[in-house]
Write an enzyme that holds these catalytic residues in place. Structure first.
Site, PDB file in Angstrom:
ATOM      1  N   ARG A 136       0.884  -1.162   0.000  1.00 16.31           N
ATOM      2  CA  ARG A 136       0.000   0.000   0.000  1.00 16.31           C
ATOM      3  C   ARG A 136       0.916   1.205   0.000  1.00 16.31           C
ATOM      4  O   ARG A 136       2.022   1.149   0.550  1.00 16.31           O
ATOM      5  CB  ARG A 136      -0.854   0.024   1.267  1.00 16.31           C
ATOM      6  CG  ARG A 136      -2.150  -0.720   1.185  1.00 16.31           C
ATOM      7  CD  ARG A 136      -2.969  -0.590   2.455  1.00 16.31           C
ATOM      8  NE  ARG A 136      -2.182  -0.871   3.644  1.00 16.31           N
ATOM      9  CZ  ARG A 136      -1.679   0.046   4.437  1.00 16.31           C
ATOM     10  NH1 ARG A 136      -1.892   1.331   4.215  1.00 16.31           N
ATOM     11  NH2 ARG A 136      -0.972  -0.291   5.496  1.00 16.31           N
ATOM     12  N   ARG A 186      -5.486   5.673   2.018  1.00 12.79           N
ATOM     13  CA  ARG A 186      -5.680   6.803   2.963  1.00 12.79           C
ATOM     14  C   ARG A 186      -5.269   8.147   2.361  1.00 12.79           C
ATOM     15  O   ARG A 186      -4.596   8.968   3.008  1.00 12.79           O
ATOM     16  CB  ARG A 186      -4.876   6.542   4.235  1.00 12.79           C
ATOM     17  CG  ARG A 186      -5.218   5.196   4.820  1.00 12.79           C
ATOM     18  CD  ARG A 186      -4.335   4.800   5.964  1.00 12.79           C
ATOM     19  NE  ARG A 186      -4.489   3.357   6.213  1.00 12.79           N
ATOM     20  CZ  ARG A 186      -3.690   2.603   6.919  1.00 12.79           C
ATOM     21  NH1 ARG A 186      -2.644   3.128   7.502  1.00 12.79           N
ATOM     22  NH2 ARG A 186      -3.920   1.325   7.081  1.00 12.79           N
ATOM     23  N   VAL A 211       2.827  -9.641   1.977  1.00 18.16           N
ATOM     24  CA  VAL A 211       3.311  -9.706   0.599  1.00 18.16           C
ATOM     25  C   VAL A 211       4.553 -10.614   0.527  1.00 18.16           C
ATOM     26  O   VAL A 211       4.676 -11.448  -0.369  1.00 18.16           O
ATOM     27  CB  VAL A 211       3.605  -8.286   0.067  1.00 18.16           C
ATOM     28  CG1 VAL A 211       4.396  -8.339  -1.219  1.00 18.16           C
ATOM     29  CG2 VAL A 211       2.298  -7.532  -0.139  1.00 18.16           C
ATOM     30  N   ASP A 268      -9.481  -7.450  56.594  1.00 15.47           N
ATOM     31  CA  ASP A 268      -8.126  -6.961  56.335  1.00 15.47           C
ATOM     32  C   ASP A 268      -8.249  -5.467  55.992  1.00 15.47           C
ATOM     33  O   ASP A 268      -9.321  -5.007  55.584  1.00 15.47           O
ATOM     34  CB  ASP A 268      -7.523  -7.763  55.173  1.00 15.47           C
ATOM     35  CG  ASP A 268      -6.288  -7.116  54.614  1.00 15.47           C
ATOM     36  OD1 ASP A 268      -5.390  -6.799  55.412  1.00 15.47           O
ATOM     37  OD2 ASP A 268      -6.225  -6.904  53.380  1.00 15.47           O
TER      38      ASP A 268
HETATM   39  P1  ADP Z   1      -0.693  -4.016   4.875  1.00 16.27           P
HETATM   40  O1  ADP Z   1      -1.528  -4.845   5.734  1.00 16.27           O
HETATM   41  O2  ADP Z   1       0.078  -2.971   5.620  1.00 16.27           O
HETATM   42  O3  ADP Z   1      -1.387  -3.437   3.716  1.00 16.27           O
HETATM   43  P2  ADP Z   1       0.492  -6.561   4.039  1.00 16.27           P
HETATM   44  O4  ADP Z   1       1.663  -6.828   3.164  1.00 16.27           O
HETATM   45  O5  ADP Z   1       0.500  -7.287   5.314  1.00 16.27           O
HETATM   46  O6  ADP Z   1       0.451  -4.982   4.257  1.00 16.27           O
HETATM   47  O7  ADP Z   1      -0.837  -6.934   3.295  1.00 16.27           O
HETATM   48  C1  ADP Z   1      -1.178  -6.450   2.040  1.00 16.27           C
HETATM   49  C2  ADP Z   1      -2.238  -7.364   1.465  1.00 16.27           C
HETATM   50  O8  ADP Z   1      -2.947  -6.666   0.451  1.00 16.27           O
HETATM   51  C3  ADP Z   1      -1.652  -8.608   0.837  1.00 16.27           C
HETATM   52  O9  ADP Z   1      -2.435  -9.711   1.172  1.00 16.27           O
HETATM   53  C4  ADP Z   1      -1.729  -8.324  -0.658  1.00 16.27           C
HETATM   54  O10 ADP Z   1      -1.929  -9.464  -1.455  1.00 16.27           O
HETATM   55  C5  ADP Z   1      -2.943  -7.436  -0.758  1.00 16.27           C
HETATM   56  N1  ADP Z   1      -2.796  -6.542  -1.899  1.00 16.27           N
HETATM   57  C6  ADP Z   1      -1.782  -5.737  -2.139  1.00 16.27           C
HETATM   58  N2  ADP Z   1      -1.967  -5.091  -3.296  1.00 16.27           N
HETATM   59  C7  ADP Z   1      -3.123  -5.482  -3.772  1.00 16.27           C
HETATM   60  C8  ADP Z   1      -3.874  -5.155  -4.915  1.00 16.27           C
HETATM   61  N3  ADP Z   1      -3.442  -4.285  -5.803  1.00 16.27           N
HETATM   62  N4  ADP Z   1      -5.032  -5.752  -5.100  1.00 16.27           N
HETATM   63  C9  ADP Z   1      -5.478  -6.658  -4.189  1.00 16.27           C
HETATM   64  N5  ADP Z   1      -4.818  -6.991  -3.090  1.00 16.27           N
HETATM   65  C10 ADP Z   1      -3.658  -6.409  -2.884  1.00 16.27           C
HETATM   66  C1  G6P Z   2      -3.299  -2.589   7.482  1.00 15.05           C
HETATM   67  C2  G6P Z   2      -4.124  -2.464   8.743  1.00 15.05           C
HETATM   68  C3  G6P Z   2      -5.577  -2.826   8.482  1.00 15.05           C
HETATM   69  C4  G6P Z   2      -6.104  -1.990   7.333  1.00 15.05           C
HETATM   70  C5  G6P Z   2      -5.211  -2.146   6.114  1.00 15.05           C
HETATM   71  C6  G6P Z   2      -5.645  -1.275   4.957  1.00 15.05           C
HETATM   72  O1  G6P Z   2      -3.288  -3.907   7.104  1.00 15.05           O
HETATM   73  O2  G6P Z   2      -3.560  -3.306   9.733  1.00 15.05           O
HETATM   74  O3  G6P Z   2      -6.358  -2.617   9.624  1.00 15.05           O
HETATM   75  O4  G6P Z   2      -7.417  -2.343   7.018  1.00 15.05           O
HETATM   76  O5  G6P Z   2      -3.887  -1.811   6.455  1.00 15.05           O
HETATM   77  O6  G6P Z   2      -5.763   0.045   5.346  1.00 15.05           O
HETATM   78  P1  G6P Z   2      -7.147   0.855   5.215  1.00 15.05           P
HETATM   79  O7  G6P Z   2      -6.896   2.142   5.921  1.00 15.05           O
HETATM   80  O8  G6P Z   2      -7.360   1.001   3.772  1.00 15.05           O
HETATM   81  O9  G6P Z   2      -8.215   0.053   5.880  1.00 15.05           O
END
Ligand code: ADP
Ligand code: G6P
Length: 736
Positions: free
Chosen positions: A283, A321, A387, A508
């Site tokens: 993200r 966000r 990821v 107590d």
């Molecule tokens: P965060 O929770 O901070 O976003 P993570 O790496 O733990 O980071 O999780 C990201 C999740 O979002 C992963 O399961 C990934 O496959 C999914 N994801 C990332 N990019 C995309 C996308 N373009 N479309 C769908 N899912 C996505």
């Molecule tokens: C992280 C947080 C989640 C959140 C996700 C996406 O994985 O731990 O709680 O849902 O990011 O962020 P968003 O603000 O789009 O919900």
């Protein structure tokens, strides 16, 4: 049938309105993608925000959303635009997110946003309470809902509640800066089980609980009011099969089945035998280290120019966000950096960075994962990072190299990846070179081990382990034999009391009639307590005795004009109503000269501790000390004392944040037993909070109503929550 209610800010599906019709997409982010498979299997529901505000929904659209959401076994929490601004973009993502990721400079402390956070957590609680039935289990997720466990527990004390934090829990030094820190911790402690991704986050949380709330923590259990809260780490896994199988089917795709993206990726790979794709997916978030990654890649191309035109960084950044200014700034910075590096190095046939700023369908994600020989995941701080795990799961030919930041929670269980410090460009550049040149055998060796672990500890296993542990918390209560003094027990007890002819109440003092103060001298009886004690003391056919470890002088001072029955110094002195003080035990005190200097060395080395010199005992108080240091010192002191007192008639008592050394022949059990001979009592009640009261619970007759204050191991038959409850309970004896 009992169900599990999952609660998170986002539902696994996101609803958007496009041309007045609904567009429904799966949510991105670790939480939603990880839990989806858990939810699909069970019979429970998932409660969360649909992604639309109340203002955006007219009646018709609202009905449609509800229909879609119900179909997906979900229920929505209605949020207004104001809620979204102040709770979601505001407090959640301008305060908690940066603070918990150690971005202090981005953290805002705004009271209005805190108020919105409380209001919205209550809105979530309302929807949960509407959907809950007896016997259901609730599993709350993430930093947006830290207050929710308590809001549910207060209304439904018998519901089992789990909480999982998907982001890091910061060290105490960071968390202590948070203005509403106590409220937040109490909110979380509404749960019966608190889960974190790693042991480090768990450790930080326990440290905050000990230091800020001063609660007792034993290993990973917190004694909290009348409950035990368990804390544990559960590293979240992925739906391994889903990613692995998708990758397998991609491998067998014919040319016509391939996506446009896949074709372009293939073109690059086919350009030469040693061309490689380096992938990053995140993200668009400042915790992910995106600008640093680009800079490090630039550094790498300068340091190792032989790789120009051979490697390409494919960077997918998913919009996130974007109403928060820091995210907008990051987007601008990333655009500029990509532009600069591409401008600097591009040739007619090669651009070093392919940059996508958008969301992609699942199939395209798989295209990216399977086509990239290297994954470069470099967050500066990340709770877990799924990821990294997904990349490994898609490597069906057991090739590929994962470069992973040691600041990601995932690094704790992915030792076979190439672990790097994302701030060290030199190391990053060298690691990239190492990854590009890594022999196939080594790649396969590493990936195989990683895959085995991911396959075993999948997201299903993670959820299963969490739920098992959550279920086990129901048993914690059962190992402590005391029963909670509920209304029925209380009614029986009061009825026995009324029918009895001669009644005796042992009370107590510290921790029972009054709460603890930092300084023992500050725990004087307040007016309300005096009033209560006066009433009890005047109750017909009832002897009330305050039994304390306090010294005689203190009680003489505090109760000078009262005609109470008092036992002090753990049972050395007794004063019966309207009588003189009488010494129950003849004691030697010459041992004190030897022990006092030893205690003094502990005071010198443990700030915040002090010695209380009583006539017949010595007490070392550590209530104000750093709890972690105190824990080490108490073990040390215990060892020293056990050795020293072995030839004397002394014993060491571990009280509530105090260690007391006194003669073995004195204890509350002996003193209260002696009192029993004064009359033929047919109702006996004893109440106390710490170890010194256990002697009394043990020695008093079987039919005694013995009550412990707080939920701790005890020989008492019942327990009550806290000193307020004690006073309520005692007030019942005064009502005729
Ligand atoms: P965060 O929770 O901070 O976003 P993570 O790496 O733990 O980071 O999780 C990201 C999740 O979002 C992963 O399961 C990934 O496959 C999914 N994801 C990332 N990019 C995309 C996308 N373009 N479309 C769908 N899912 C996505
Ligand atoms: C992280 C947080 C989640 C959140 C996700 C996406 O994985 O731990 O709680 O849902 O990011 O962020 P968003 O603000 O789009 O919900």
């Amino acid at each position: 049938m009992n169900k599990t209610i999952i609660v998170s800010n986002r539902l696994p599906l996101q609803v958007k309105i496009e041309n007045n019709t609904l567009n429904i997409k799966p949510s991105v982010g670790g939480l939603a993608t990880g839990l989806k498979s858990v939810h699909e299997e069970g019979n429970g529901i998932w409660i969360g925000w649909s992604g639309l505000t109340e203002e955006e929904l007219n009646k018709d659209l609202s009905n449609q959303v509800n229909k879609e959401v119900t179909k997906a076994k979900c229920a929505t929490v209605p949020l207004t635009q104001d809620d979204v601004d102040n709770f979601y973009f505001g407090f959640s993502n301008k305060t908690l997110w940066p603070l918990f990721h150690y971005f202090m400079e981005y953290t805002e402390f705004d009271n209005d946003q805190w108020e919105a956070y409380k209001t919205v957590n209550q809105k979530f609680a309302d929807v949960v309470l509407d959907n809950i039935e007896d016997g259901d289990t609730v599993w709350v997720h993430d930093y947006q809902l830290l207050l929710l466990p308590k809001l549910i527990k207060d209304k439904k004390p018998n519901t089992t509640i789990g909480f999982f934090l998907h982001i890091p829990y910061p060290s105490y030094e960071i968390f202590r800066t948070f203005p509403w820190r106590e409220e937040l911790l109490h909110g979380m402690l509404g749960a019966d089980l608190l889960g974190f991704h790693t042991y480090d986050y768990e450790r930080h949380f326990l440290s905050s609980v000990k230091r800020i709330l001063r609660l007792d923590v034993q290993f990973n259990e917190i004694s909290y009011l009348d409950r035990v809260v368990k804390v544990d780490s559960f590293p979240m896994g992925i739906d391994y099969k889903k990613f692995h199988n998708a990758a397998l089917s991609h491998l067998n795709q014919s040319n016509t089945e391939k996506s446009e993206l896949q074709k372009r990726l293939d073109d690059h790979i086919q350009a030469g035998p040693d061309t490689k794709l380096i992938l990053s997916i995140d993200r668009m978030d400042y915790t992910k280290g995106i600008p640093n990654r680009i800079r490090a890649f630039e550094y790498f191309l300068n340091k190792y120019p032989q790789f120009k035109e051979k490697v390409r960084l494919v960077m997918l950044a998913v919009p996130s966000r974007s109403d928060v200014p820091q995210y907008q700034k990051l987007k601008r910075e990333t655009d500029e950096l990509v532009g600069r590096v591409n401008g600097e190095f591009s040739t007619v046939s090669w651009t070093p960075i392919w940059y996508f700023y958008r969301s992609m369908p699942f199939d395209n994600l798989i295209d990216l994962y399977t086509s990239s020989q290297i994954a470069l995941i470099t967050p500066v701080r990340d709770g877990m990072n799924l990821v990294a795990k997904e990349y490994v799961a898609t490597r069906v030919n057991q090739d590929g190299v994962l470069i992973l930041s040691e600041m990601a929670g995932a690094s704790k269980e992915m030792n076979e990846a190439l672990l790097i410090n994302p701030n060290n460009f030199e190391q990053l550049a060298d690691t990239l070179k190492h990854a590009i040149e890594m022999p196939a055998e080594e790649q396969s060796k590493r990936i195989k081990i990683l895959q085995k672990r991911l396959q075993r500890y999948s997201v299903e296993k993670w959820a299963e382990e969490f739920m098992k542990s959550l279920n086990d918390t129901k048993k914690i209560g059962k190992t402590i034999v005391a029963k909670k003094m509920d209304e029925n027990h209380q009614a029986t007890m009061i009825s026995d009391f009324k029918q009895a002819k001669r009644k005796l109440l042992f009370l107590d003092y510290d921790g029972t009639l009054v709460g603890f103060k930092d300084n023992p001298q500050d725990a004087k009886p307040d007016d309300k307590l005096i009033q209560l004690l006066d009433q009890l003391n005047q109750t017909e056919h009832t002897d009330v005795v305050i039994v304390s470890g306090r010294d005689r002088e203190t009680f003489e001072d505090w109760f000078a004009d009262k005609s109470y029955n008092l036992i002090t110094d753990h049972g050395v002195w007794l004063k019966a109503k309207n009588d003189d003080w009488q010494m129950l035990e003849i004691l030697k005190t010459n041992w004190m000269d030897n022990i006092q200097p030893i205690l003094q060395t502990f005071v010198d080395r443990t700030p915040g501790t002090f010695i209380e010199q009583k006539k017949y005992s010595l007490a070392w108080h550590y209530r104000k000390a750093d709890p972690e240091l105190a824990q080490i010192r108490t073990i040390e002191l215990n060892t020293v004392l056990t050795h020293l007192i072995s030839n004397n008639d002394l014993s060491v008592l571990k009280g509530n944040k105090v260690i007391e050394i006194k003669s073995s022949s004195v204890n509350k059990g002996r003193a209260t037993s002696r009192w029993l001979t004064k009359a033929n009592y047919d109702f006996i009640f004893a109440i106390g909070d710490d170890w010194t009261d256990e002697f009394m619970f043990e020695d008093l007759p079987e039919n005694t109503y013995s009550v412990k204050v707080g939920f701790k191991k005890t020989k008492a038959k019942y327990y009550v929550k806290d000193t307020d409850k004690v006073r309520d309970l005692l007030a019942n004896f005064t009502q005729q």
